[in-house]
Design a protein around this motif. Sequence first.
Motif, PDB file in Angstrom:
ATOM      1  N   SER A   1       0.837  -1.205   0.000  1.00 41.13           N
ATOM      2  CA  SER A   1       0.000   0.000   0.000  1.00 41.13           C
ATOM      3  C   SER A   1       0.868   1.249   0.000  1.00 41.13           C
ATOM      4  O   SER A   1       0.628   2.187  -0.756  1.00 41.13           O
ATOM      5  CB  SER A   1      -0.901   0.034   1.226  1.00 41.13           C
ATOM      6  OG  SER A   1      -1.725  -1.080   1.241  1.00 41.13           O
ATOM      7  N   LEU A   2       1.896   1.245   0.857  1.00 42.33           N
ATOM      8  CA  LEU A   2       2.767   2.412   0.947  1.00 42.33           C
ATOM      9  C   LEU A   2       3.481   2.649  -0.378  1.00 42.33           C
ATOM     10  O   LEU A   2       3.591   3.787  -0.841  1.00 42.33           O
ATOM     11  CB  LEU A   2       3.775   2.240   2.088  1.00 42.33           C
ATOM     12  CG  LEU A   2       3.165   2.243   3.503  1.00 42.33           C
ATOM     13  CD1 LEU A   2       4.236   1.989   4.558  1.00 42.33           C
ATOM     14  CD2 LEU A   2       2.430   3.558   3.785  1.00 42.33           C
ATOM     15  N   GLU A   3       3.940   1.554  -1.003  1.00 36.51           N
ATOM     16  CA  GLU A   3       4.604   1.684  -2.308  1.00 36.51           C
ATOM     17  C   GLU A   3       3.667   2.284  -3.343  1.00 36.51           C
ATOM     18  O   GLU A   3       4.059   3.050  -4.202  1.00 36.51           O
ATOM     19  CB  GLU A   3       5.080   0.303  -2.795  1.00 36.51           C
ATOM     20  CG  GLU A   3       6.380  -0.145  -2.134  1.00 36.51           C
ATOM     21  CD  GLU A   3       6.657  -1.636  -2.361  1.00 36.51           C
ATOM     22  OE1 GLU A   3       7.554  -2.156  -1.673  1.00 36.51           O
ATOM     23  OE2 GLU A   3       5.979  -2.266  -3.212  1.00 36.51           O
ATOM     24  N   LYS A   4       2.410   1.883  -3.273  1.00 35.84           N
ATOM     25  CA  LYS A   4       1.424   2.365  -4.240  1.00 35.84           C
ATOM     26  C   LYS A   4       0.852   3.734  -3.857  1.00 35.84           C
ATOM     27  O   LYS A   4       0.109   4.332  -4.632  1.00 35.84           O
ATOM     28  CB  LYS A   4       0.254   1.363  -4.331  1.00 35.84           C
ATOM     29  CG  LYS A   4       0.515   0.140  -5.187  1.00 35.84           C
ATOM     30  CD  LYS A   4      -0.715  -0.730  -5.151  1.00 35.84           C
ATOM     31  CE  LYS A   4      -1.053  -1.531  -6.367  1.00 35.84           C
ATOM     32  NZ  LYS A   4      -0.842  -1.090  -7.683  1.00 35.84           N
ATOM     33  N   GLY A   5       1.130   4.157  -2.643  1.00 34.35           N
ATOM     34  CA  GLY A   5       0.581   5.424  -2.177  1.00 34.35           C
ATOM     35  C   GLY A   5      -0.911   5.376  -1.922  1.00 34.35           C
ATOM     36  O   GLY A   5      -1.636   6.356  -2.147  1.00 34.35           O
ATOM     37  N   VAL A   6      -1.413   4.217  -1.474  1.00 31.61           N
ATOM     38  CA  VAL A   6      -2.844   4.084  -1.159  1.00 31.61           C
ATOM     39  C   VAL A   6      -2.998   3.561   0.261  1.00 31.61           C
ATOM     40  O   VAL A   6      -2.024   3.147   0.896  1.00 31.61           O
ATOM     41  CB  VAL A   6      -3.561   3.114  -2.140  1.00 31.61           C
ATOM     42  CG1 VAL A   6      -3.514   3.651  -3.563  1.00 31.61           C
ATOM     43  CG2 VAL A   6      -2.958   1.716  -2.075  1.00 31.61           C
TER      44      VAL A   6
END
Length: 432
Positions: free
Chosen positions: A143-148
Motif C-alpha cells: 500500500s505504501l509503495e502504491k501510495g494508497v
Amino acid sequence: MQIIDPFNYINDNDGSRHMHAEGVSLNFLATKAGTPLYVYSYQALTERYNTLKKVLPDSLICYSVKANGNISIVNSLAQLGAGADVVSGGELKRAITAGVETKKIVFSGVGKTELEMAAALSANILQINIESEPELELLNKISLEKGVIAPVAVRVNPDVDANTHDKISTGRQEDKFGIPYKDAIYLYSKIKELKGLESVGLATHIGSQLISLEPFRKAFKKLTQLALTLKTSGHNIRSLDFGGGLGINYSGELEPNINDYAKIIKAAGDEAGCQVILEPGRFIAGPSGILLTRVIYVKRTEARTFAIVDCAMNDFMRPTLYNAWHKVELVSQQKNKVDTETVDIVGPICESGDFIAKDRDLPPLSSGTLLSIKDAGAYGASMSSYYNSRLPAGEVIVSGNEWDIIKKRQSLEDLIGLENFAHWQKNSVKEQ
Ligand SMILES: *Cc1c(COP(=O)(O)O)cnc(C)c1O
C-alpha cells in the motif's frame, strides 16, 4: 420458505415424463450441447439470491465466486446487485470481468500473494480480509509503495465447531483460517500504527454446508462482542462480514430456516451497530444447477451392477472428496412403473475413488440413458480438473425457454498446447 426447483418433469402425450430445466428439455440440451454438461437455471439463481436479499435487505450480499465462478453466473447475480467474495487473483479478475462493482468485492483467503494484493489495491475493492500478521505487514508495504491506504478487516477464527464435513470446517482453533480470537485486539492496534492500512470491519467464516444455526449463533455472538470491544477502543468497525456457509438439502437434510438465519444476523449487526456483509456461495448456486451425464456401459458382476457414465471425478469431485450424496434421476421416465435395480454410478477414471453415486435404486439403465445429478451448481464445475486428460464438461444456462452455452468445450489441442518438449528433445518426435 419453499424456493422453486427449476428441474421438473413434464409429461408427454404417451404418458412418459421428461426432465426439463425451466422450459427447456434436458434431452434436447444433451443432443445440442453434448454430455457431460452442467445446466444452470437463471430463474433459480435469481430466486435464491432474492430470497436472501428479501430477508436481509440492508446487508451486502457478496456471492462467493469459488462456488461457481462462471462469468455468466456471476454476471446474473451482479445484475441483481450482488457483490463478490473472491479468494484469488483469478477470482478477482472473474468478478470484475463479470461486471461486479469493485466497491462490492471482498478478498478473502489465507495465502494472498504480493501480486494478488497489488491487483486488489489497483481495483480499489471494498475490503481485504486479513488472516495473519505477516500478511498484514506485506499488505502495508504494498500500500505504501502504491501510495494508497488498504481497507482491511481481520478474519477472526472464533473457535466454533460448524459440525460439518471436516474438509469444509474452517472456524475451529486447529483450522488454518483466521486469526485466533485472543490476538484480534493486538492486530487492530497494529493496523492503527501502520500507515498503509485502515480498519473498516471485522470478518469470519466458520465453514460450509451448515445445517444447524447454532454454530452461526455462537460465532456471530463472539464477533459482535469483539466488534463492540474494538469500537470502544477507538477502532473503526463499520461492517461485520459473517461469511457464507448456509447448508442446502442434498439428501433430506433439514435446511436452516432462512428467516431464523436472518434474525440472528440482523440482531448481531444491530447490536454491533454495523453493516452486515454475507458471502453465500452454495446456497445460491448449489440447487441452481445439475450435471447431465450419459451412461456409456452397464457392467453387471456377481457383486454389483455398475453404470459407467461419461462424467467423472474430474468433472465432479464432491462425491470423491467429501463422500457427498447427490440425488441421481433418469431424465426420461416411462409411463409404466418398472422394477428398480441397485447400481453404483461411476466414472471412467482409473481410480476406485471415482464414483458419482453408490447403492442407488434406479430403473434398469442401459448405454445411452441420460441421468441428471441434482444440486451440482456449487463446487461442481469450479472444482473440475483435467485428470486422465479428460476435458471438463461444457456449461449452459437456461432462462424460460431460452438457453445458451456459457462454457465451450475445450479441445485436446488446447489442453496439450500448453505443454512443450525440453529443448534437447526438439527433434526426437517425427512429424505425424
Ligand atoms: C467458501 C467460502 C464462502 C462460501 O461458502 P458457502 O458454504 O458456499 O456459502 C464464503 N466465504 C469464504 C471466506 C469462503 O472461503
